[in-house]
Scaffold this motif. Structure first.
Motif, PDB file in Angstrom:
ATOM      1  N   VAL A   1      -6.501   2.827  -8.391  1.00 36.97           N
ATOM      2  CA  VAL A   1      -7.259   1.767  -8.621  1.00 36.97           C
ATOM      3  C   VAL A   1      -6.874   0.538  -7.860  1.00 36.97           C
ATOM      4  N   PHE A   2      -5.644   0.365  -8.085  1.00 36.63           N
ATOM      5  CA  PHE A   2      -4.976  -0.928  -7.687  1.00 36.63           C
ATOM      6  C   PHE A   2      -4.930  -0.977  -6.086  1.00 36.63           C
ATOM      7  N   SER A   3      -4.980  -0.082  -5.542  1.00 34.31           N
ATOM      8  CA  SER A   3      -4.628   0.167  -3.909  1.00 34.31           C
ATOM      9  C   SER A   3      -6.049  -0.272  -3.449  1.00 34.31           C
ATOM     10  N   ARG A   4      -7.048  -0.371  -3.958  1.00 33.61           N
ATOM     11  CA  ARG A   4      -8.355  -0.822  -3.672  1.00 33.61           C
ATOM     12  C   ARG A   4      -8.440  -2.398  -3.501  1.00 33.61           C
ATOM     13  N   TYR A   5      -7.343  -2.976  -4.129  1.00 33.61           N
ATOM     14  CA  TYR A   5      -7.260  -4.602  -4.078  1.00 33.61           C
ATOM     15  C   TYR A   5      -6.227  -4.909  -2.948  1.00 33.61           C
ATOM     16  N   LYS A   6      -6.616  -5.605  -1.895  1.00 37.51           N
ATOM     17  CA  LYS A   6      -5.622  -6.066  -0.908  1.00 37.51           C
ATOM     18  C   LYS A   6      -4.548  -7.016  -1.247  1.00 37.51           C
ATOM     19  N   ASN A   7      -5.070  -8.010  -2.348  1.00 36.61           N
ATOM     20  CA  ASN A   7      -4.504  -9.128  -2.834  1.00 36.61           C
ATOM     21  C   ASN A   7      -4.103  -8.829  -4.351  1.00 36.61           C
ATOM     22  N   LYS A   8      -4.252  -9.728  -5.226  1.00 35.82           N
ATOM     23  CA  LYS A   8      -4.165  -9.966  -6.465  1.00 35.82           C
ATOM     24  C   LYS A   8      -5.177  -8.765  -7.212  1.00 35.82           C
ATOM     25  N   VAL A   9      -4.745  -8.034  -8.171  1.00 33.44           N
ATOM     26  CA  VAL A   9      -5.677  -7.340  -9.078  1.00 33.44           C
ATOM     27  C   VAL A   9      -6.151  -8.206 -10.091  1.00 33.44           C
ATOM     28  N   PRO A  10      -7.407  -8.017 -10.431  1.00 26.49           N
ATOM     29  CA  PRO A  10      -8.057  -8.803 -11.508  1.00 26.49           C
ATOM     30  C   PRO A  10      -7.560  -8.647 -12.660  1.00 26.49           C
ATOM     31  N   PHE A  11      -7.168  -9.469 -13.741  1.00 23.05           N
ATOM     32  CA  PHE A  11      -6.587  -9.245 -14.790  1.00 23.05           C
ATOM     33  C   PHE A  11      -6.987  -8.419 -15.828  1.00 23.05           C
ATOM     34  N   GLY A  12      -8.579  -8.395 -15.749  1.00 21.72           N
ATOM     35  CA  GLY A  12      -9.417  -7.603 -16.522  1.00 21.72           C
ATOM     36  C   GLY A  12      -9.135  -6.058 -16.353  1.00 21.72           C
ATOM     37  N   ILE A  13      -8.732  -5.788 -15.016  1.00 22.56           N
ATOM     38  CA  ILE A  13      -8.493  -4.457 -14.787  1.00 22.56           C
ATOM     39  C   ILE A  13      -7.204  -4.004 -15.225  1.00 22.56           C
TER      40      ILE A  13
ATOM     41  N   LYS B   1       0.818  -1.373  -0.088  1.00 24.51           N
ATOM     42  CA  LYS B   1      -0.112  -0.061  -0.026  1.00 24.51           C
ATOM     43  C   LYS B   1       0.856   1.380  -0.058  1.00 24.51           C
ATOM     44  N   TYR B   2       2.061   1.192   0.972  1.00 18.70           N
ATOM     45  CA  TYR B   2       2.672   2.391   0.874  1.00 18.70           C
ATOM     46  C   TYR B   2       3.690   2.476  -0.141  1.00 18.70           C
ATOM     47  N   ILE B   3       4.304   1.454  -0.939  1.00 19.51           N
ATOM     48  CA  ILE B   3       4.840   1.548  -2.215  1.00 19.51           C
ATOM     49  C   ILE B   3       3.953   2.176  -2.981  1.00 19.51           C
ATOM     50  N   LEU B   4       2.645   2.000  -3.324  1.00 14.07           N
ATOM     51  CA  LEU B   4       1.849   2.440  -4.268  1.00 14.07           C
ATOM     52  C   LEU B   4       1.548   4.103  -4.017  1.00 14.07           C
ATOM     53  N   VAL B   5       1.520   4.419  -2.642  1.00 11.56           N
ATOM     54  CA  VAL B   5       1.331   5.811  -2.319  1.00 11.56           C
ATOM     55  C   VAL B   5       2.451   6.645  -2.927  1.00 11.56           C
ATOM     56  N   CYS B   6       3.630   6.137  -2.378  1.00  6.41           N
ATOM     57  CA  CYS B   6       5.021   6.624  -2.669  1.00  6.41           C
ATOM     58  C   CYS B   6       5.427   6.948  -4.183  1.00  6.41           C
ATOM     59  N   ASN B   7       4.869   5.704  -4.931  1.00  9.69           N
ATOM     60  CA  ASN B   7       4.882   5.645  -6.419  1.00  9.69           C
ATOM     61  C   ASN B   7       4.056   6.639  -7.094  1.00  9.69           C
ATOM     62  N   ALA B   8       2.637   6.867  -6.401  1.00 10.25           N
ATOM     63  CA  ALA B   8       1.865   7.938  -7.035  1.00 10.25           C
ATOM     64  C   ALA B   8       2.367   9.290  -7.003  1.00 10.25           C
ATOM     65  N   LEU B   9       2.889   9.708  -5.946  1.00 10.20           N
ATOM     66  CA  LEU B   9       3.403  10.874  -5.759  1.00 10.20           C
ATOM     67  C   LEU B   9       4.510  11.005  -6.352  1.00 10.20           C
ATOM     68  N   SER B  10       5.283  10.001  -6.488  1.00 12.34           N
ATOM     69  CA  SER B  10       6.735  10.242  -7.476  1.00 12.34           C
ATOM     70  C   SER B  10       6.169  10.796  -9.042  1.00 12.34           C
TER      71      SER B  10
ATOM     72  N   ILE C   1      -1.249   8.032 -16.371  1.00 17.07           N
ATOM     73  CA  ILE C   1      -1.769   6.811 -16.219  1.00 17.07           C
ATOM     74  C   ILE C   1      -1.360   5.931 -14.879  1.00 17.07           C
ATOM     75  N   ALA C   2      -0.315   6.108 -14.831  1.00 15.67           N
ATOM     76  CA  ALA C   2       0.252   5.301 -13.558  1.00 15.67           C
ATOM     77  C   ALA C   2      -0.189   5.605 -12.071  1.00 15.67           C
ATOM     78  N   ILE C   3      -0.484   7.219 -12.209  1.00 15.35           N
ATOM     79  CA  ILE C   3      -1.172   7.578 -10.761  1.00 15.35           C
ATOM     80  C   ILE C   3      -2.592   7.042 -10.768  1.00 15.35           C
ATOM     81  N   LEU C   4      -3.397   6.986 -11.925  1.00 15.80           N
ATOM     82  CA  LEU C   4      -4.899   6.353 -11.814  1.00 15.80           C
ATOM     83  C   LEU C   4      -4.574   4.952 -11.493  1.00 15.80           C
ATOM     84  N   ARG C   5      -3.620   4.296 -12.001  1.00 15.77           N
ATOM     85  CA  ARG C   5      -3.430   2.856 -11.949  1.00 15.77           C
ATOM     86  C   ARG C   5      -3.240   2.622 -10.375  1.00 15.77           C
ATOM     87  N   ASN C   6      -2.246   3.247  -9.566  1.00 17.74           N
ATOM     88  CA  ASN C   6      -2.166   3.346  -8.300  1.00 17.74           C
ATOM     89  C   ASN C   6      -3.356   3.507  -7.572  1.00 17.74           C
TER      90      ASN C   6
END
Length: 205
Positions: free
Chosen positions: A74-86, A36-45, A67-72
């Motif tokens: 959306v992806f942060s809402r999933y605790k485990n694996k993100v569905p392949f469709g997303i 989760k914190y990896i995604l937050v840092c990556n979004a800010l970066s 697109i990477a910010i939007l991805r982070n």
């Protein structure tokens, strides 16, 4: 390139200053172990990278970071694996939106970076994310050289070192776990063999 209100020299200097803040975030990002914190840092970066690439007129970099910010998010809402469709939706949008701006071979590098990193963070395993940083760090260095984002080179160097360190730590931990399992198995087998040995009978005098 950077807008009529700024000279090219001013835009270049500002881009390098913004790159400095991105590097600081990359250092924090490198030491994170929680997904989760990896995604937050990556979004800010990525948000700061948008500003840096905007000042330099690096349009594929801008699109990929947005697109990477939007991805982070959306992806942060999933605790485990993100569905392949997303993942597939983001990958399609990423590739299609960058087609008009790919004029040189290095313009493809940010697209590959986001695709590979996105595939890694779809997993719940942090060591895969760290492994992806090795590739994105190397290709990011090449892209920043061509786009003159020289301070951004430090960002990608930190990502590269963070990825290498993360993979090394993971392999070291795995070796330690294997050694612990091996020692436990040896102790169990020793106990079993000791228990099976018959006790010698005392001779009657």
């Amino acid at each position: 390139m950077s807008g009529s209100f700024l000279s090219s020299e001013t835009a270049f200097i500002l881009a390098q200053i913004v790159g400095g803040f991105v590097v600081l975030l990359a250092i924090v990002h490198a030491f994170q172990k929680d997904r989760k914190y990896i995604l937050v840092c990556n979004a800010l970066s990525n948000a700061l990278c948008v500003l840096q690439y905007l000042l330099l007129g690096a349009y594929t970099g801008i699109i990929c970071c947005v697109i990477a910010i939007l991805r982070n998010v959306v992806f942060s809402r999933y605790k485990n694996k993100v569905p392949f469709g997303i993942f597939l939706i983001f990958a399609t949008v990423l590739v299609v939106s960058n087609i008009p701006f790919v004029h040189h071979f290095y313009d493809v590098l940010p697209v590959l970076n986001v695709l590979i990193y996105s595939a890694a963070i779809c997993q719940s395993k942090v060591h895969k994310i760290k492994g992806a940083l090795i590739f994105t760090g190397i290709s990011g260095i090449i892209y920043d050289i061509f786009e003159h984002a020289y301070v951004g080179l430090l960002l990608n160097a930190v990502d590269l070192l963070g990825g290498l360190a993360g993979v090394y730590r993971y392999r070291k931990e795995q070796r330690m776990l294997k050694e612990q399992k091996r020692l436990k198995a040896r102790k169990k087998s020793t106990k079993k063999s000791t228990a099976k040995k018959p006790t010698p009978k005392k001779r009657k005098k």
